[in-house]
Design a protein around this motif. Structure first.
Motif, PDB file in Angstrom:
ATOM      1  N   ASP A   1       0.837  -1.199   0.000  1.00 22.65           N
ATOM      2  CA  ASP A   1       0.000   0.000   0.000  1.00 22.65           C
ATOM      3  C   ASP A   1       0.876   1.254   0.000  1.00 22.65           C
TER       4      ASP A   1
ATOM      5  N   SER B   1      -0.769   3.374  -2.859  1.00 19.98           N
ATOM      6  CA  SER B   1      -1.526   4.567  -2.462  1.00 19.98           C
ATOM      7  C   SER B   1      -0.600   5.688  -1.986  1.00 19.98           C
ATOM      8  N   ARG B   2       0.670   5.350  -1.698  1.00 23.12           N
ATOM      9  CA  ARG B   2       1.611   6.412  -1.347  1.00 23.12           C
ATOM     10  C   ARG B   2       3.053   5.967  -1.539  1.00 23.12           C
TER      11      ARG B   2
ATOM     12  N   PRO C   1       0.804   9.171  -6.352  1.00 28.97           N
ATOM     13  CA  PRO C   1       0.563   9.823  -5.051  1.00 28.97           C
ATOM     14  C   PRO C   1       1.814   9.799  -4.183  1.00 28.97           C
TER      15      PRO C   1
END
Ligand code: NAD
Ligand code: DAU
Length: 343
Positions: A76, A118-119, A174
């Motif tokens: 993630d 996501s990051r 992101p």
């Protein structure tokens, strides 16, 4: 959540893993590290074997290896600490700095795009801003300060920052970046100022201060940096840079004298030696943005942090004795053996 931490067998990365392990036991941590001279698997012994921890010996420049790991782990979040980190080494031999600190980051960015993390968080440094004059204590680095790197190390870190921001804008990756000041604390490799002076003091060896020792660094206890990164990866705004620092500026000579005093060693051990080429004069971070947006403040005062650090080196001699008994001796001889003494 699965979090990949690269460079987790080094100084700050290992402290970050310990922080995550105790603050977020629900997260799975996958550490990637090439185990260069600066990486030490024994540092991670307290988490190796934990069900939510995996160590993978891997070079971040190994595109196939990185992709295979992402395929298995589907992370993630990716936090990149992996780097060549010592300015003096970059002055002697810049090549490996460009490889790991720039090409390695591009490999990670591509894998993050491909697997839709996501990051991605890039651990950068205040050194990308260059330096500030000694006679302007009113000036600080803000996130708007132009990039103006001085050494091959800082130029490689600045290049990586530009790549991260480009991937963010062009591909919508992101990503976030933190630019921190000088860290100190446990597991700091003894080539850097504070642990080098502690270790040399304990052996009654000369304490090599570059030039007059008037250069200023802004010291932050490593756990405070780790808390800042943890906040940024969870609540920081995508595409943003966050400066991290504790308004704790000190001259090198004062740090070295303090270490002598705390260890009961004479200041006569201090030896002024030829200055570092291109030596940055002063670093000073304005941490207002991370304070206002994320409520971060440093928690460890320098008096406490330096005492804790010295106590750690006293209590953990096998950790650093093993380091200085190996390849480190050749390094020390190369860097300091023929260095001109100034007095
Ligand atoms: P360190 O040198 O102690 O650790 C670096 C780690 O990265 C080591 O474990 C090493 O084995 C690993 N590594 C190196 N090349 C690799 C590669 N190609 N693939 C995989 N792993 C590799 O460094 P540190 O002081 O812990 O710094 C960590 C990060 O924080 C760096 O990116 C540095 O630029 C940044 N930073 C450091 C400070 C500081 O004061 N130490 C301050 C601000 C930012
Ligand atoms: O500011 C963040 C940076 O801090 C990080 O990005 C780097 O990875 C980290 O290594 C550190 O860089 P510095 O060059 O500031 O740290 P170093 O410990 O090497 O040196 C601190 C100061 O002490 C610097 O002014 C040089 C001086 N020095 C250093 C050594 C190793 C000496 O006087 N004698 C020495 O033997």
């Amino acid at each position: 959540m699965t979090i990949i931490v690269t460079g987790g067998a080094g100084f700050i990365g290992s402290n970050f893993i310990f922080h995550l392990h105790s603050a977020h036991p629900e997260d799975r941590i996958v550490c990637i590290d090439k185990l260069t001279y600066a990486g030490n698997l024994s540092t991670l012994q307290s988490v190796i074997g934990a069900p939510n921890f995996r160590f993978c010996k891997l070079d971040i420049c190994d595109r196939a290896g990185v992709e295979a790991l992402f395929e298995q782990e589907r992370p993630d979040i990716v936090v990149n600490f992996a780097a060549e980190s010592h300015v003096d080494r970059s002055i002697e031999d810049p090549g490996v700095f460009l490889r790991t600190n720039i090409m390695g980051v591009s490999v990670l960015l591509d894998a993050c795009r491909k697997y839709g993390v996501s990051r991605f968080h890039q651990v950068s440094t205040d050194e990308v801003y260059g330096d500030l004059p000694l006679d302007r204590p009113d000036l600080f680095f803000t996130e708007q300060t132009p990039i103006h790197a001085s050494s091959p190390y800082s130029a490689s870190k600045a290049s990586a920052d530009l790549l991260v921001l480009a991937y963010c804008r062009t591909y919508g990756l992101p990503a976030t970046i933190s630019r921190c000041s000088n860290n100190y604390g446990p597991y700091h490799f003894p080539e850097k100022l504070i642990p080098l002076m502690i270790v040399n003091c304990l052996h009654d060896r000369p304490l090599p201060v570059y030039g007059e020792g008037l250069n200023v660094r802004d010291w932050l206890y490593v756990e405070d940096h780790c808390r800042a990164i943890d906040l940024i990866i969870r609540r920081g705004r995508v595409g943003e840079v966050y400066n991290v620092g504790g308004h704790n500026e000190m001259r090198n000579i004062d740090i070295v004298k303090l270490i002598c005093q705390k260890l009961g060693k004479p200041e006569s051990l201090i030896t002024h030696v030829a200055d570092r080429k291109g030596h940055d004069l002063r670093y000073a971070i304005d941490p207002e943005k991370i304070h206002k947006e994320l409520g971060w403040l440093p928690e460890t005062k320098f008096e406490d942090g330096i005492q804790r650090t010295i106590d750690w080196y006293l209590a953990n001699r096998p950790w650093w004795e093993e380091i200085i008994s190996g390849e480190y001796q050749n390094y020390y001889e190369t860097m300091y053996g023929n260095r001109e003494r100034l007095e």
